[in-house]
Motif scaffolding. Structure first.
Motif, mmCIF file in Angstrom:
data_model
loop_
_atom_site.group_PDB
_atom_site.id
_atom_site.type_symbol
_atom_site.label_atom_id
_atom_site.label_comp_id
_atom_site.label_asym_id
_atom_site.label_seq_id
_atom_site.Cartn_x
_atom_site.Cartn_y
_atom_site.Cartn_z
ATOM 1 N N SER A 251 41.782 32.370 36.993
ATOM 2 C CA SER A 251 42.999 32.262 36.194
ATOM 3 C C SER A 251 42.796 32.581 34.720
ATOM 4 O O SER A 251 43.761 32.820 33.999
ATOM 5 C CB SER A 251 43.589 30.855 36.336
ATOM 6 N N PHE A 252 41.542 32.580 34.237
ATOM 7 C CA PHE A 252 41.341 32.763 32.798
ATOM 8 C C PHE A 252 40.283 33.778 32.412
ATOM 9 O O PHE A 252 40.264 34.247 31.271
ATOM 10 C CB PHE A 252 40.992 31.426 32.138
ATOM 11 N N ILE A 253 39.383 34.141 33.326
ATOM 12 C CA ILE A 253 38.195 34.897 32.916
ATOM 13 C C ILE A 253 38.546 36.255 32.304
ATOM 14 O O ILE A 253 37.874 36.737 31.379
ATOM 15 C CB ILE A 253 37.221 35.067 34.105
ATOM 16 N N HIS A 254 39.618 36.891 32.764
ATOM 17 C CA HIS A 254 39.949 38.222 32.238
ATOM 18 C C HIS A 254 40.486 38.166 30.805
ATOM 19 O O HIS A 254 40.594 39.208 30.150
ATOM 20 C CB HIS A 254 40.946 38.915 33.167
ATOM 21 N N ASN A 255 40.805 36.970 30.327
ATOM 22 C CA ASN A 255 41.215 36.825 28.926
ATOM 23 C C ASN A 255 40.020 36.833 27.974
ATOM 24 O O ASN A 255 40.185 36.960 26.767
ATOM 25 C CB ASN A 255 41.998 35.523 28.740
ATOM 26 N N PHE A 256 38.821 36.674 28.537
ATOM 27 C CA PHE A 256 37.623 36.537 27.700
ATOM 28 C C PHE A 256 36.560 37.590 28.004
ATOM 29 O O PHE A 256 35.735 37.881 27.146
ATOM 30 C CB PHE A 256 37.012 35.142 27.896
ATOM 31 N N SER A 257 36.597 38.125 29.186
ATOM 32 C CA SER A 257 35.564 39.068 29.610
ATOM 33 C C SER A 257 36.066 40.502 29.508
ATOM 34 O O SER A 257 37.210 40.804 29.864
ATOM 35 C CB SER A 257 35.163 38.760 31.056
ATOM 36 N N ASN A 258 35.204 41.381 29.024
ATOM 37 C CA ASN A 258 35.530 42.804 29.002
ATOM 38 C C ASN A 258 35.750 43.327 30.417
ATOM 39 O O ASN A 258 36.686 44.081 30.687
ATOM 40 C CB ASN A 258 34.394 43.579 28.322
ATOM 41 N N LYS A 259 34.880 42.893 31.320
ATOM 42 C CA LYS A 259 34.993 43.246 32.734
ATOM 43 C C LYS A 259 34.396 42.121 33.560
ATOM 44 O O LYS A 259 33.314 41.619 33.242
ATOM 45 C CB LYS A 259 34.245 44.555 33.022
ATOM 46 N N HIS A 260 35.097 41.724 34.601
ATOM 47 C CA HIS A 260 34.564 40.687 35.484
ATOM 48 C C HIS A 260 34.337 41.277 36.870
ATOM 49 O O HIS A 260 35.197 41.973 37.417
ATOM 50 C CB HIS A 260 35.514 39.493 35.595
ATOM 51 N N THR A 261 33.167 40.983 37.444
ATOM 52 C CA THR A 261 32.801 41.522 38.751
ATOM 53 C C THR A 261 32.463 40.380 39.698
ATOM 54 O O THR A 261 31.740 39.450 39.321
ATOM 55 C CB THR A 261 31.576 42.454 38.635
ATOM 56 N N LEU A 262 32.994 40.456 40.893
ATOM 57 C CA LEU A 262 32.571 39.551 41.960
ATOM 58 C C LEU A 262 31.605 40.312 42.852
ATOM 59 O O LEU A 262 31.981 41.308 43.476
ATOM 60 C CB LEU A 262 33.759 39.064 42.787
ATOM 61 N N PHE A 263 30.369 39.880 42.867
ATOM 62 C CA PHE A 263 29.412 40.429 43.811
ATOM 63 C C PHE A 263 29.580 39.648 45.107
ATOM 64 O O PHE A 263 28.974 38.597 45.303
ATOM 65 C CB PHE A 263 27.984 40.324 43.269
ATOM 66 N N GLU A 264 30.462 40.192 45.941
ATOM 67 C CA GLU A 264 30.811 39.461 47.155
ATOM 68 C C GLU A 264 29.675 39.543 48.173
ATOM 69 O O GLU A 264 29.185 40.632 48.501
ATOM 70 C CB GLU A 264 32.099 40.015 47.767
ATOM 71 N N LEU A 265 29.253 38.392 48.626
ATOM 72 C CA LEU A 265 28.209 38.326 49.651
ATOM 73 C C LEU A 265 28.918 38.436 50.994
ATOM 74 O O LEU A 265 29.126 37.453 51.709
ATOM 75 C CB LEU A 265 27.418 37.029 49.504
#
Length: 585
Positions: A251-265
């Motif tokens: 809900s909030f990470i994209h407000n602070f991160s240039n790019k967010h990645t989920l390394f889905e296992l």
């Protein structure tokens, strides 16, 4: 940057300096970490954290190194005196960057690379190291999987000439920690300033910044630090889709991160897990453990070299260690830390090994007393220094050190919480875990430190005040007195009844994913060649595995890791000399 120094020529490509032979290789990934000074009198090379390298780069000398040795938090430095024909090597104060040495039959070799040194040993396994990995999840003290090869203890100073090897442990943080009887109230400003310095001084310029994100306090604090310093960061999370770490920060990470990645296992990861585990173990042959961390090898293979910021040891240093799922620290380790005598410790050990079906009970009991003597430094102490020493020298260096091995020639790994000045301040304050009862299940025992932690996050980055933790309360719920009952309610619900964990799938299922590999390794030929410690028959079945308790499944995973490491050692034995030649000067 990997190296070896020996008093004997190991191949035709090393450089002779007096009666010593030297080879080192620069990987040109994070050049700022790699320091080389070469003159007619002295050669200095290193692979070390930036604050240390910067402190000595303008005036490289033994005096300058020793004056700034407390800044050596991750890495090593080697000083070769060409006139005296000797070398002096220092490793970091926490021991997270491994250096190995072998001394036998007038041969002396010291190296940063276990693979380079192992072929010059008899390659006999160390029974105590095997027992360490099964019982504690990682090797203890100076032990490695091979008995002749030892790992330097944290804060060591090594002097090597053509005939002798001198080792002294002068700079070990935990051993030298000055515990003050009088405590002081922790200051937010001092705390924040020290933590800010701990991060800012380690950033390599012109490199992207990657921050590992979880839904807990540690990564939130680091995100706040990055925002406070106006750093442009990419963040990443790992686990199955829908796991608590991913969903909480979504809900909030994209407000602070240039790019967010989920390394889905995901299933693709699981289909390749055999190769991932083998690659991870190959990087950790001295200390092969399969628990919880091999996904970092998967992630590394999908990333380019960067500044990699992690929250390792934040919670432990701020609030003390909890037992949890017995991954980073086991029930046996806790019991030994509270053992008041060798007799008590021996009784605890005998009871533990008696419950492990694949151990040779008679043989292990015959070596139990000698084994217990080697870990007696961790028995109970009133000042809890034994707990601090175990957390720093064993858990941090050996468990999280496996991640350091994965990234050491790839990225600039930064662990802001493990900074001597910062630790000295926090550990002597009124919220220090050294002043509390440890491994306490009381849900409010650490509430004061959590409140302080939350307030420091809000102070560093007010925009994070309304972001939620995995415990379901927000940062602000701990910062405003009238909201603390709400935070307390959620904390009790999650701590005692695991409400948060029931709402989301587990972050990762290594006990299920590793099962086929564990069965394969337990039934392979290597397992019966390890030592007298192991008594696994060659028909270990799926039903037997399913019948194991969770803690025993972890032990079987560690045993499979040991077996896998031994298999890799056997496979690479014939090519070791070629590999060393290929890496020579």
């Amino acid at each position: 940057m990997d190296f070896y120094i020996s008093n004997k020529r190991l191949n035709g490509h090393d450089e002779r300096i007096g009666d010593l032979y030297l080879s080192y290789e620069k990987y040109h990934q994070i050049n700022e970490r790699e320091l080389v000074h070469d003159s007619d009198e002295i050669l200095i090379f290193a692979d070390a954290n930036l604050s240390f390298v910067n402190s000595i780069s303008k005036e490289p000398s033994i005096a300058k190194v020793e004056a700034n040795i407390h800044k050596l938090k991750n890495g090593y430095i080697a000083i070769v005196n060409k006139e005296r024909r000797e070398a002096i090597i220092y490793n970091d104060v926490f021991g997270i960057y491994p250096l190995y040495y072998l001394k036998s039959n007038k041969s002396i070799i010291i190296s940063s690379c276990f693979q380079w040194i192992k072929s010059f040993s008899m390659e006999s396994t160390d029974d105590f190291a095997i027992l360490d990995i099964i019982l504690f999840n990682y090797t203890l003290m100076d032990r490695t999987l091979l008995s002749e090869i030892k790992r330097l203890l944290a804060g060591s100073k090594v002097k090597i000439d053509s005939y002798k090897l001198f080792i002294s442990v002068d700079n070990n943080f935990a051993e030298n920690f000055h515990y003050q009887e009088s405590k002081y109230k922790i200051s937010r400003d001092v705390f924040v300033d020290l933590l800010n310095e701990s991060l800012a001084n380690e950033i390599a310029e012109k490199r992207e910044i990657n921050l590992t994100m979880t839904a807990g306090f540690d990564s939130r604090e680091l995100l706040a630090l990055c925002m406070n310093q106006n750093l442009k960061v990419d963040t990443f999370t790992f686990g199955q889709a829908g796991n608590i770490e991913q969903e909480t920060i979504k809900s909030f990470i994209h407000n602070f991160s240039n790019k967010h990645t989920l390394f889905e296992l995901d299933e693709k990861y699981i289909a390749n897990i055999s190769n991932i585990l083998r690659e991870f173990i190959a990087a950790n042959l001295a200390n092969p453990t399969l628990l919880d961390l091999p996904h970092y090898m998967h992630i590394r293979n999908l990333q380019k070299g960067s500044n990699l910021i992690t929250g390792f040891m934040g919670g432990e240093m701020m609030q003390g260690q909890s037992l949890g799922s017995q991954v980073t620290i086991t029930k046996l380790a806790v019991e030994l830390l509270f053992a008041e005598s060798e007799k008590v410790a021996s009784s605890i050990l005998i009871d533990t090994i008696g419950s492990i079906g694949f151990l040779n009970q008679k043989y292990v009991q015959s070596i139990a007393r000698e084994y217990i003597e080697t870990v007696s430094k961790y028995f109970y102490r009133d000042d809890k220094r034994n707990i601090l020493t175990f957390l720093v020298n064993e858990k941090f260096a050996k468990f999280f050190g496996t991640v350091n091995n994965v990234y050491k020639n790839h990225s600039n790994l930064i662990v802001p919480f493990m900074n001597p000045e910062f630790l000295e301040y926090v550990l002597n304050s009124n919220i220090s875990f050294l002043r509390k009862r440890n491994f306490n299940k009381n849900p409010i025992a650490n509430f004061r430190s959590k409140i302080f932690y939350a307030k420091s996050i809000k102070y560093l980055c007010p925009a994070l005040a309304n972001t939620r933790f995995d415990r379901l309360y927000c940062v602000d719920d701990l910062c405003k007195y009238y909201l603390i009952p709400k935070a307390a309610y959620y904390y009790v619900q999650n701590h005692l009844f695991h409400k948060n964990k029931r709402m989301f799938p587990r972050p990762h299922h290594y006990d299920l994913w590793y099962k086929p590999i564990i069965l394969q390794e337990l039934n392979s030929k290597h397992i019966n060649e390890i030592s007298e410690i192991i008594t696994v028959d060659s028909n270990f079945t799926s039903n037997q595995y399913d019948g194991l308790m969770p803690a025993e499944k972890k032990k079987s995973a560690n045993l499979a890791g040991i077996n896998l490491a031994l298999g890799l050692l056997t496979q690479t034995k014939a090519t070791d000399e070629k590999n060393i030649c290929a890496h020579g000067l």
